[in-house]
Structure formats: C-alpha cells, structure tokens
Design a protein around this motif. Structure first.
Motif, PDB file in Angstrom:
ATOM      1  N   THR A  96      -8.460  -3.627  -0.363  1.00  0.00           N
ATOM      2  CA  THR A  96      -8.441  -4.646  -1.420  1.00  0.00           C
ATOM      3  C   THR A  96      -7.505  -5.797  -1.044  1.00  0.00           C
ATOM      4  O   THR A  96      -7.841  -6.971  -1.204  1.00  0.00           O
ATOM      5  CB  THR A  96      -7.991  -4.027  -2.757  1.00  0.00           C
ATOM      6  OG1 THR A  96      -8.903  -2.979  -3.128  1.00  0.00           O
ATOM      7  CG2 THR A  96      -7.962  -5.076  -3.864  1.00  0.00           C
ATOM      8  N   ILE A  97      -6.325  -5.448  -0.505  1.00  0.00           N
ATOM      9  CA  ILE A  97      -5.374  -6.485  -0.087  1.00  0.00           C
ATOM     10  C   ILE A  97      -5.952  -7.306   1.065  1.00  0.00           C
ATOM     11  O   ILE A  97      -5.793  -8.529   1.110  1.00  0.00           O
ATOM     12  CB  ILE A  97      -4.032  -5.842   0.317  1.00  0.00           C
ATOM     13  CG1 ILE A  97      -3.398  -5.149  -0.889  1.00  0.00           C
ATOM     14  CG2 ILE A  97      -3.073  -6.906   0.876  1.00  0.00           C
ATOM     15  CD1 ILE A  97      -2.171  -4.323  -0.547  1.00  0.00           C
TER      16      ILE A  97
ATOM     17  N   THR B 229       0.837  -1.201   0.000  1.00  0.00           N
ATOM     18  CA  THR B 229       0.000   0.000   0.000  1.00  0.00           C
ATOM     19  C   THR B 229       0.870   1.249   0.000  1.00  0.00           C
ATOM     20  O   THR B 229       0.594   2.212  -0.732  1.00  0.00           O
ATOM     21  CB  THR B 229      -0.928   0.015   1.236  1.00  0.00           C
ATOM     22  OG1 THR B 229      -1.730  -1.154   1.232  1.00  0.00           O
ATOM     23  CG2 THR B 229      -1.816   1.240   1.238  1.00  0.00           C
TER      24      THR B 229
ATOM     25  N   ILE C  40      -9.111  -7.931   1.685  1.00  0.00           N
ATOM     26  CA  ILE C  40     -10.133  -8.820   1.130  1.00  0.00           C
ATOM     27  C   ILE C  40      -9.483 -10.042   0.470  1.00  0.00           C
ATOM     28  O   ILE C  40      -9.925 -11.187   0.661  1.00  0.00           O
ATOM     29  CB  ILE C  40     -11.026  -8.086   0.112  1.00  0.00           C
ATOM     30  CG1 ILE C  40     -11.888  -7.030   0.824  1.00  0.00           C
ATOM     31  CG2 ILE C  40     -11.916  -9.056  -0.644  1.00  0.00           C
ATOM     32  CD1 ILE C  40     -12.876  -7.597   1.808  1.00  0.00           C
ATOM     33  N   ILE C  41      -8.419  -9.819  -0.277  1.00  0.00           N
ATOM     34  CA  ILE C  41      -7.701 -10.919  -0.930  1.00  0.00           C
ATOM     35  C   ILE C  41      -7.145 -11.884   0.114  1.00  0.00           C
ATOM     36  O   ILE C  41      -7.284 -13.113  -0.008  1.00  0.00           O
ATOM     37  CB  ILE C  41      -6.580 -10.383  -1.841  1.00  0.00           C
ATOM     38  CG1 ILE C  41      -7.173  -9.599  -3.021  1.00  0.00           C
ATOM     39  CG2 ILE C  41      -5.688 -11.528  -2.343  1.00  0.00           C
ATOM     40  CD1 ILE C  41      -6.146  -8.836  -3.830  1.00  0.00           C
TER      41      ILE C  41
ATOM     42  N   SER D 198      -8.223   0.763   7.553  1.00  0.00           N
ATOM     43  CA  SER D 198      -8.263   1.227   6.157  1.00  0.00           C
ATOM     44  C   SER D 198      -9.408   2.216   5.958  1.00  0.00           C
ATOM     45  O   SER D 198      -9.224   3.299   5.395  1.00  0.00           O
ATOM     46  CB  SER D 198      -8.444   0.035   5.211  1.00  0.00           C
ATOM     47  OG  SER D 198      -7.380  -0.870   5.306  1.00  0.00           O
TER      48      SER D 198
ATOM     49  N   LEU E 239      -8.320   2.365  -0.153  1.00  0.00           N
ATOM     50  CA  LEU E 239      -8.861   1.421  -1.133  1.00  0.00           C
ATOM     51  C   LEU E 239      -7.880   0.290  -1.443  1.00  0.00           C
ATOM     52  O   LEU E 239      -8.273  -0.874  -1.559  1.00  0.00           O
ATOM     53  CB  LEU E 239      -9.251   2.163  -2.407  1.00  0.00           C
ATOM     54  CG  LEU E 239     -10.380   3.203  -2.251  1.00  0.00           C
ATOM     55  CD1 LEU E 239     -10.631   3.928  -3.562  1.00  0.00           C
ATOM     56  CD2 LEU E 239     -11.650   2.545  -1.735  1.00  0.00           C
ATOM     57  N   VAL E 240      -6.599   0.639  -1.584  1.00  0.00           N
ATOM     58  CA  VAL E 240      -5.588  -0.385  -1.879  1.00  0.00           C
ATOM     59  C   VAL E 240      -5.441  -1.341  -0.702  1.00  0.00           C
ATOM     60  O   VAL E 240      -5.429  -2.567  -0.869  1.00  0.00           O
ATOM     61  CB  VAL E 240      -4.230   0.261  -2.221  1.00  0.00           C
ATOM     62  CG1 VAL E 240      -3.129  -0.798  -2.304  1.00  0.00           C
ATOM     63  CG2 VAL E 240      -4.322   1.019  -3.536  1.00  0.00           C
ATOM     64  N   SER E 241      -5.337  -0.791   0.501  1.00  0.00           N
ATOM     65  CA  SER E 241      -5.158  -1.647   1.679  1.00  0.00           C
ATOM     66  C   SER E 241      -6.372  -2.537   1.909  1.00  0.00           C
ATOM     67  O   SER E 241      -6.230  -3.723   2.246  1.00  0.00           O
ATOM     68  CB  SER E 241      -4.879  -0.799   2.921  1.00  0.00           C
ATOM     69  OG  SER E 241      -5.931   0.117   3.167  1.00  0.00           O
TER      70      SER E 241
END
Length: 461
Positions: A452-453, A201, A455-456, A408, A448-450
C-alpha cells in the motif's frame, strides 16, 4: 486487406504461443517443486528450457540463452552476496547482534521492549541472515518473558517483523540484491525506499500487531536450562552501528551524488567517478569487511585462523542463494530472447495493469504456492524484467519501487510450506494454529501494508 488480416492472425497466434510458453514454464516450475520436491535451482532451469522449447527457440539457442542469463546475473550478485555473508559472520561471532539488542532494551526499558526489539531486528538483519539473527536473539525474548510474565508473542512478533522486513527490503541482504540486479534497479534507491517503506510497515506489523495478538494468545518461554552469562565482553554499541552503517552510507551517497540531483558545478566529474567506485556495493562491502575483520576480530584478540574459519563457513549457505539467483536470471533471459516480455508488456498496457501490480501478484502467487520468499522474489523478477525493459519511460525510482513491491508480495502469508513457519513455531513453542494466528497473519499484514505504501509512493514520486 487479406494480407493485413493474415498478419494480424499470425501475430495473434504467436502471442498465444508465447503466453502458453510462459504459463507452461511456470506450471513446470511449480509441479517440480511442489509435487516432485525437485531443488528450486534445477526446477528454474527446467522451467526456462520449457519456455524456450514451447516458444520455438532453436535447441542450441536455448543453451546460449541460459549461459548468457546465468553469466550476466551472477557477475554482480555473487560478489555482493558472498561479501555480505562474510561481513555478517564476523558481526555474529563478535556478539555485535546481541550487544545491539541488549543496548536497545536498556534504553527503551521493559515497557517499550517490543519497540526496542523491532528496531534491533531491523538493524541486525542488514548484515545477518534472517534465521541466524532470530536464533541469536531468541534467548533475549525468553529472558524478557520470564521477567515480565507477559506473552512471549509481545516480544517475538516485533523482533520477527524487524528481521523479516529488512531481510526482504534492504540490501545487502540477498533477496533485494537479486531482484534489483535482475530488474536493473539502483541499489541506492532500493535502500532508500526500503527504509521509507520498511519503517512504518515494521511499526504496524510489529509492536501494534504484537500488542493485539499477545492479548489473544499467551505463550510462556521455555524453562531456562542454564544461567545466562553475565558481563560478556560485547563490542561497543557505537562501533557496531558504525560498521553496519558504513556500506549503506557509501552506497546511498554514491546514488545521490551521481544522480541528476547533484550537478557537476558542485562536484566535478572526476570526483563523482571516484565516489562511484567507493560507493559501488562491491567496494563498499569490501571496505566494511576489512574494517570488521580488524576492529571486531584482530583488535579483540581473535586469531587470524579463527577469522578465516568463521568467514569460510559463512560461504556455505550463500551457495544455493547465488545459484537460485543465477537460475532466475536464466528465466528472465529466456523471456527476453523469446520476446515474450514485449508481448506481455503490450498486453498489460492494453489492459491498463501497471507493472508494479503485476510484479506484486506474481510474487504473491509463487510465494503462497511453493513457500520460499527467495524463489518467489527471483521468479517474479525474472517474469517482470522483460516488461521493464520494454518500457522506455521507466525511471530509476520506478524500478526501486518495483523491487520493494515484489519483495512485499514474496513476504505474504508464510505457512506450512515455508521453512520460516516451522522455525518460528519451534523456537516459540507454539502449535500450528497459533503460528498461523501470529506469524502467518503478521507476514500478511507486512505484505499488504508495505505494498500500500509503495502504491502511494508511486503516485507522489
């Protein structure tokens, strides 16, 4: 048949009442903060009382619930936040933060200075509060801009990204400690996932975004009023990294060794218990404080009285954070006592909405509306905690990822109601529009990036 219908109707009526009590509490919280500018600590307590009254809790039970929520929460958090503040004050006074920045810039060179500043911010914010760390390091980015003549944002954004990510994701900073305690998450797992999520991130919203925005907005550093002091007697960089790493290493080792990953065949139960003591965040920070006190203080000829003065002064800004955290614990306990948490857990389970998404969006909502990331994190944790307690199959890793998800959401879209927005605007010498284009966009990318990570990771754990 009629009795079953009546029971169903009564349950539906109760569920509606509990839901309205939560919405009423959140509404009171936001109105008091936004409209009447009431201190968030008092606003959280009044919101908790509102939930209790609307849910039909007896008056004295409301008081009992408030005392339980405050006491249960602060038993751990107050100790860790206080110890963390003292640790950071010694590191700051010694010049350790600036020494780290200068070392990174020397190793990376001016061409890769944005990467050096991102890493510096990431490491410095572990023991030092965000705003203090930024103010300490901002002269370095001024100096870089004057030498290279490139936009100040090329250096400021990576530094701010590193500071903001660590401040929100990695204990012993107050935010993640408070959320982890309210949710019952293990700090070792929170630290591990804080690094796993935080590093990529930081790269995206730091050097990569900085390169883009620096080409769009050119900002010059303020004119130098004094010459920089040369050859300062900074502490050795290896020493600084070691001292910062000690509490983190102890906490993470404790988590791993006392997890199911390590059986008693390899390490006996008695040894695990001693490691559990040393690796407890409280004891780990006490050890780090004693080492910093001697190595960065006494051994460097700092008087004992001066050490006492700077460590005592560091306690003042932690007071509001501790009280806010306690008030968040009160809010959580009120939802537990009213059994609103169970109702919401069942409701979102039926809708198929995972808790991790719910926690993120609650944090986003509160952050955008009232500005403070700390208040957003604590409020979201308080609302989400009863849902966590209602799930029997939730793991330690799930809780740690939930902490990062809430952090986040609480980092998103810093704007005019956030003190950080004005701090950045003032020190970088940019107007509101430019602050929105740089700082606000950066914090949004960060969130948003953090998330998304996270969730993955929640799918592949």
């Amino acid at each position: 048949m009629e009795s079953l219908i009546e029971v169903a109707q009564e349950k539906a009526t109760l569920d509606i009442r509990l839901l309205l009590s939560v919405l009423g509490g959140i509404s009171v919280l936001l109105v008091l903060i936004l409209r009447f500018k009431i201190q968030a600590f008092i606003a959280l307590l009044l919101a908790s009382i509102t939930v209790g009254i609307l849910a039909g809790i007896p008056p004295m039970a409301i008081i009992t619930t408030m005392k339980k929520g405050m006491g249960d929460t602060l038993g751990f958090v107050a100790l860790v936040i206080g110890l963390g503040a003292i640790f950071g004050s010694i590191l700051e006074y010694s010049g350790g933060a600036e020494a780290l920045a200068r070392f990174m810039l020397k190793k990376f060179g001016e061409k890769r200075a944005s990467w050096a500043l991102m890493i510096t911010g990431f490491l410095v914010a572990i023991p030092v509060f965000f705003d203090v760390a930024f103010i300490i390091l901002v002269p370095i980015i001024y100096s870089l801009q004057r030498r290279t003549k490139k936009s100040l944002l090329l250096y400021a954004i990576p530094l701010l990204a590193g500071l903001a990510i660590t401040h929100s994701f990695i204990p012993p900073t107050p935010g993640p400690i408070a959320v982890a305690d309210i949710l019952g998450a293990d700090l070792g797992w929170v630290i591990l996932f804080g690094f796993i999520v935080g590093v990529p991130t930081a790269i995206v919203c730091g050097p990569i975004f900085a390169k883009y925005i620096a080409e769009k907005i050119h900002v010059d550093a303020p004119e130098a009023t004094t010459e920089n002091i040369k050859n300062e007697d900074y502490p050795a960089i290896g020493l600084i990294l070691s001292i910062i790493g000690i509490p983190i290493l102890l906490i993470v080792c404790n988590t791993i060794i006392n997890s199911p990953l390590v059986s008693e065949e390899f390490i006996s139960l008695e040894i695990k218990q001693w490691i559990g003591l040393i690796g407890n965040p409280i004891v780990a920070l006490i050890i780090a404080n004693l080492i910093a006190w001697y190595v960065l203080g006494i051994r460097r000829k700092v008087t004992k009285q001066k050490l006492l003065d700077i460590t005592s002064a560091s306690m003042a800004p932690t007071g509001i954070i501790i009280l806010l955290t306690g008030a968040g614990g009160v809010f959580k306990q009120m939802l537990v006592t009213t059994e609103t948490g169970k109702m919401l857990a069942a409701y979102f389970a039926e809708m198929g909405i995972p808790i991790i998404i719910f926690g993120f969006f609650i944090a986003v909502l509160v952050r955008i509306l009232q500005g403070s990331a700390t208040v957003a994190m604590i409020t979201a944790a308080g609302i989400t905690a009863p849902l966590v307690m209602a799930q029997v199959d939730i793991t330690a890793i799930d809780k740690a990822l939930l902490v990062i998800a809430i952090a986040s959401g609480a980092s998103i879209m810093s704007h005019v109601n956030d003190s950080g927005f004005w701090l950045v605007s003032k020190y970088l010498g940019i107007n509101e529009k430019q602050t929105f284009q740089s700082w606000t966009v950066m914090t949004t990318i960060l969130a948003l990036v953090s998330f998304t990570i996270v969730i993955i990771l929640s799918f592949i754990k």
